[in-house]
Design a protein around this motif. Sequence first.
Motif, PDB file in Angstrom:
ATOM      1  N   SER A  65       0.832  -1.207   0.000  1.00 58.39           N
ATOM      2  CA  SER A  65       0.000   0.000   0.000  1.00 58.39           C
ATOM      3  C   SER A  65       0.858   1.244   0.000  1.00 58.39           C
ATOM      4  O   SER A  65       2.020   1.237   0.394  1.00 58.39           O
ATOM      5  CB  SER A  65      -0.941   0.012   1.197  1.00 58.39           C
ATOM      6  N   SER A  66       0.272   2.347  -0.464  1.00 61.82           N
ATOM      7  CA  SER A  66       0.950   3.639  -0.464  1.00 61.82           C
ATOM      8  C   SER A  66      -0.038   4.700  -0.026  1.00 61.82           C
ATOM      9  O   SER A  66      -1.236   4.453   0.098  1.00 61.82           O
ATOM     10  CB  SER A  66       1.489   3.977  -1.863  1.00 61.82           C
ATOM     11  N   GLY A  67       0.444   5.936   0.185  1.00 55.47           N
ATOM     12  CA  GLY A  67      -0.457   7.000   0.592  1.00 55.47           C
ATOM     13  C   GLY A  67      -0.823   6.892   2.061  1.00 55.47           C
ATOM     14  O   GLY A  67      -0.247   6.125   2.826  1.00 55.47           O
ATOM     15  N   ILE A  68      -1.784   7.670   2.443  1.00 56.73           N
ATOM     16  CA  ILE A  68      -2.258   7.656   3.831  1.00 56.73           C
ATOM     17  C   ILE A  68      -3.440   6.693   3.894  1.00 56.73           C
ATOM     18  O   ILE A  68      -4.606   7.095   3.816  1.00 56.73           O
ATOM     19  CB  ILE A  68      -2.662   9.066   4.303  1.00 56.73           C
ATOM     20  N   ILE A  69      -3.151   5.416   4.002  1.00 55.98           N
ATOM     21  CA  ILE A  69      -4.185   4.387   3.985  1.00 55.98           C
ATOM     22  C   ILE A  69      -4.659   4.112   5.407  1.00 55.98           C
ATOM     23  O   ILE A  69      -3.856   3.789   6.291  1.00 55.98           O
ATOM     24  CB  ILE A  69      -3.682   3.078   3.348  1.00 55.98           C
ATOM     25  N   LYS A  70      -5.951   4.257   5.628  1.00 55.42           N
ATOM     26  CA  LYS A  70      -6.572   3.890   6.896  1.00 55.42           C
ATOM     27  C   LYS A  70      -7.285   2.560   6.678  1.00 55.42           C
ATOM     28  O   LYS A  70      -8.253   2.473   5.921  1.00 55.42           O
ATOM     29  CB  LYS A  70      -7.572   4.964   7.341  1.00 55.42           C
ATOM     30  N   HIS A  71      -6.766   1.524   7.321  1.00 59.30           N
ATOM     31  CA  HIS A  71      -7.279   0.174   7.082  1.00 59.30           C
ATOM     32  C   HIS A  71      -7.501  -0.539   8.403  1.00 59.30           C
ATOM     33  O   HIS A  71      -6.586  -0.652   9.221  1.00 59.30           O
ATOM     34  CB  HIS A  71      -6.277  -0.617   6.220  1.00 59.30           C
ATOM     35  N   SER A  72      -8.720  -1.002   8.615  1.00 61.99           N
ATOM     36  CA  SER A  72      -9.059  -1.849   9.742  1.00 61.99           C
ATOM     37  C   SER A  72      -9.501  -3.191   9.159  1.00 61.99           C
ATOM     38  O   SER A  72     -10.505  -3.248   8.431  1.00 61.99           O
ATOM     39  CB  SER A  72     -10.180  -1.228  10.587  1.00 61.99           C
ATOM     40  N   VAL A  73      -8.750  -4.233   9.435  1.00 63.55           N
ATOM     41  CA  VAL A  73      -8.949  -5.522   8.776  1.00 63.55           C
ATOM     42  C   VAL A  73     -10.388  -6.009   8.933  1.00 63.55           C
ATOM     43  O   VAL A  73     -10.930  -6.062  10.041  1.00 63.55           O
ATOM     44  CB  VAL A  73      -7.972  -6.580   9.342  1.00 63.55           C
ATOM     45  N   GLY A  74     -10.997  -6.328   7.786  1.00 64.38           N
ATOM     46  CA  GLY A  74     -12.355  -6.846   7.783  1.00 64.38           C
ATOM     47  C   GLY A  74     -13.427  -5.809   8.061  1.00 64.38           C
ATOM     48  O   GLY A  74     -14.613  -6.153   8.138  1.00 64.38           O
ATOM     49  N   ARG A  75     -13.033  -4.495   8.159  1.00 62.55           N
ATOM     50  CA  ARG A  75     -14.015  -3.485   8.540  1.00 62.55           C
ATOM     51  C   ARG A  75     -14.088  -2.339   7.536  1.00 62.55           C
ATOM     52  O   ARG A  75     -15.150  -1.993   7.059  1.00 62.55           O
ATOM     53  CB  ARG A  75     -13.704  -2.967   9.941  1.00 62.55           C
ATOM     54  N   TYR A  76     -12.955  -1.705   7.213  1.00 65.33           N
ATOM     55  CA  TYR A  76     -12.988  -0.609   6.248  1.00 65.33           C
ATOM     56  C   TYR A  76     -11.582  -0.331   5.720  1.00 65.33           C
ATOM     57  O   TYR A  76     -10.571  -0.739   6.315  1.00 65.33           O
ATOM     58  CB  TYR A  76     -13.562   0.681   6.861  1.00 65.33           C
ATOM     59  N   TRP A  78      -9.568   3.155   3.493  1.00 68.88           N
ATOM     60  CA  TRP A  78      -9.730   4.469   2.877  1.00 68.88           C
ATOM     61  C   TRP A  78      -8.366   5.123   2.719  1.00 68.88           C
ATOM     62  O   TRP A  78      -7.458   4.908   3.524  1.00 68.88           O
ATOM     63  CB  TRP A  78     -10.655   5.350   3.709  1.00 68.88           C
ATOM     64  N   ASP A  79      -8.226   5.928   1.666  1.00 71.90           N
ATOM     65  CA  ASP A  79      -7.008   6.698   1.409  1.00 71.90           C
ATOM     66  C   ASP A  79      -7.329   8.171   1.652  1.00 71.90           C
ATOM     67  O   ASP A  79      -8.092   8.777   0.904  1.00 71.90           O
ATOM     68  CB  ASP A  79      -6.556   6.475  -0.044  1.00 71.90           C
ATOM     69  N   GLU A  80      -6.736   8.749   2.689  1.00 70.60           N
ATOM     70  CA  GLU A  80      -7.040  10.129   3.047  1.00 70.60           C
ATOM     71  C   GLU A  80      -6.366  11.153   2.135  1.00 70.60           C
ATOM     72  O   GLU A  80      -6.625  12.352   2.249  1.00 70.60           O
ATOM     73  CB  GLU A  80      -6.664  10.395   4.506  1.00 70.60           C
ATOM     74  N   GLU A  81      -5.521  10.686   1.218  1.00 71.16           N
ATOM     75  CA  GLU A  81      -4.879  11.590   0.268  1.00 71.16           C
ATOM     76  C   GLU A  81      -5.209  11.188  -1.172  1.00 71.16           C
ATOM     77  O   GLU A  81      -4.367  11.228  -2.056  1.00 71.16           O
ATOM     78  CB  GLU A  81      -3.358  11.612   0.479  1.00 71.16           C
ATOM     79  N   ILE A  82      -6.447  10.842  -1.414  1.00 71.90           N
ATOM     80  CA  ILE A  82      -6.841  10.314  -2.709  1.00 71.90           C
ATOM     81  C   ILE A  82      -6.989  11.394  -3.780  1.00 71.90           C
ATOM     82  O   ILE A  82      -6.949  11.116  -4.972  1.00 71.90           O
ATOM     83  CB  ILE A  82      -8.152   9.496  -2.571  1.00 71.90           C
ATOM     84  N   LEU A 116     -12.818   9.531   9.472  1.00 69.80           N
ATOM     85  CA  LEU A 116     -11.885   9.458   8.354  1.00 69.80           C
ATOM     86  C   LEU A 116     -12.018  10.701   7.481  1.00 69.80           C
ATOM     87  O   LEU A 116     -13.116  11.070   7.077  1.00 69.80           O
ATOM     88  CB  LEU A 116     -12.154   8.203   7.518  1.00 69.80           C
ATOM     89  N   HIS A 117     -10.912  11.331   7.181  1.00 67.71           N
ATOM     90  CA  HIS A 117     -10.910  12.555   6.388  1.00 67.71           C
ATOM     91  C   HIS A 117     -10.818  12.240   4.895  1.00 67.71           C
ATOM     92  O   HIS A 117     -10.343  11.180   4.502  1.00 67.71           O
ATOM     93  CB  HIS A 117      -9.738  13.452   6.782  1.00 67.71           C
ATOM     94  N   PHE A 118     -11.282  13.176   4.082  1.00 71.81           N
ATOM     95  CA  PHE A 118     -10.979  13.098   2.656  1.00 71.81           C
ATOM     96  C   PHE A 118     -10.296  14.388   2.232  1.00 71.81           C
ATOM     97  O   PHE A 118     -10.660  15.480   2.672  1.00 71.81           O
ATOM     98  CB  PHE A 118     -12.223  12.797   1.806  1.00 71.81           C
ATOM     99  N   GLY A 119      -9.282  14.222   1.434  1.00 70.03           N
ATOM    100  CA  GLY A 119      -8.478  15.343   0.976  1.00 70.03           C
ATOM    101  C   GLY A 119      -7.354  14.828   0.129  1.00 70.03           C
ATOM    102  O   GLY A 119      -7.524  13.899  -0.644  1.00 70.03           O
ATOM    103  N   GLY A 120      -6.158  15.413   0.274  1.00 68.02           N
ATOM    104  CA  GLY A 120      -5.043  14.975  -0.536  1.00 68.02           C
ATOM    105  C   GLY A 120      -3.815  15.798  -0.276  1.00 68.02           C
ATOM    106  O   GLY A 120      -3.659  16.421   0.771  1.00 68.02           O
TER     107      GLY A 120
END
Length: 225
Positions: A65-76, A78-82, A116-120
């Motif tokens: 993975s790359s970027g600011i990945i927020k990952h909770s196994v089996g739950r969600y 998201w990339d906060e710098e998409i 969880l934020h969205f931005g980049g």
Amino acid sequence: MEIHQGGILKSTKDRLSSALHRAYSELMGFARNPPTALRDRSVMFIDGENILLRYEAMVAAGRRSSGIIKHSVGRYVWDEEIFSSPRECPYRICYYTAAAGDDDALETLRSEIAKLHFGGRSGTERFSEGTLTPFVFKKEVRRTKTKSVDINLTTDLLRTAYSGAVEHVIVLSGDGDYLPVYEEVMRRGVRVTVGAFSSGLNPLIPPRVDLFWDLDLEFFARLPT
């Protein structure tokens, strides 16, 4: 998920009265905050079950993975710098998923997603434009995919298109079952962008929407050439 022109699409059309349009616009915030900038004319819908399943499959296959990945196994996941600029950011990002457990477990998941934020990142500057709006549904078995996500995302996507409040919708999912919905939304004059991973991507999606977004390039490091 089975969607037919004479089924869910027709019944949804019949139910979309002018009163419902106004009520939904108020619910989504458009009536209180009329969109002015271009970014305020777009909304993103995320099939969290699909995106999580495909992301974890690619990680298991060895992708890094790359970027600011927020990952909770089996739950969600998201990339906060998409996004590469604030102007690209949509007005709202709706994250749909389902989880097993009691009401407290579902509320905990809902609260985590809502943080969880969205931005980049633009150059060296990081920006944040908001946080995700979660829609979490209950399922009985942890490892099964539910219809609740598909049905609610479809309903909200159609309502948004028929409200006349947006010019552009972005959907993150590689599920081909949404194709009839995309076609209906495009017939309303709303531009459709679909983002998905290469893992499990229905090959009919890229040529049949306005723009396809390769999420491999956003969530994962580049493969060596």
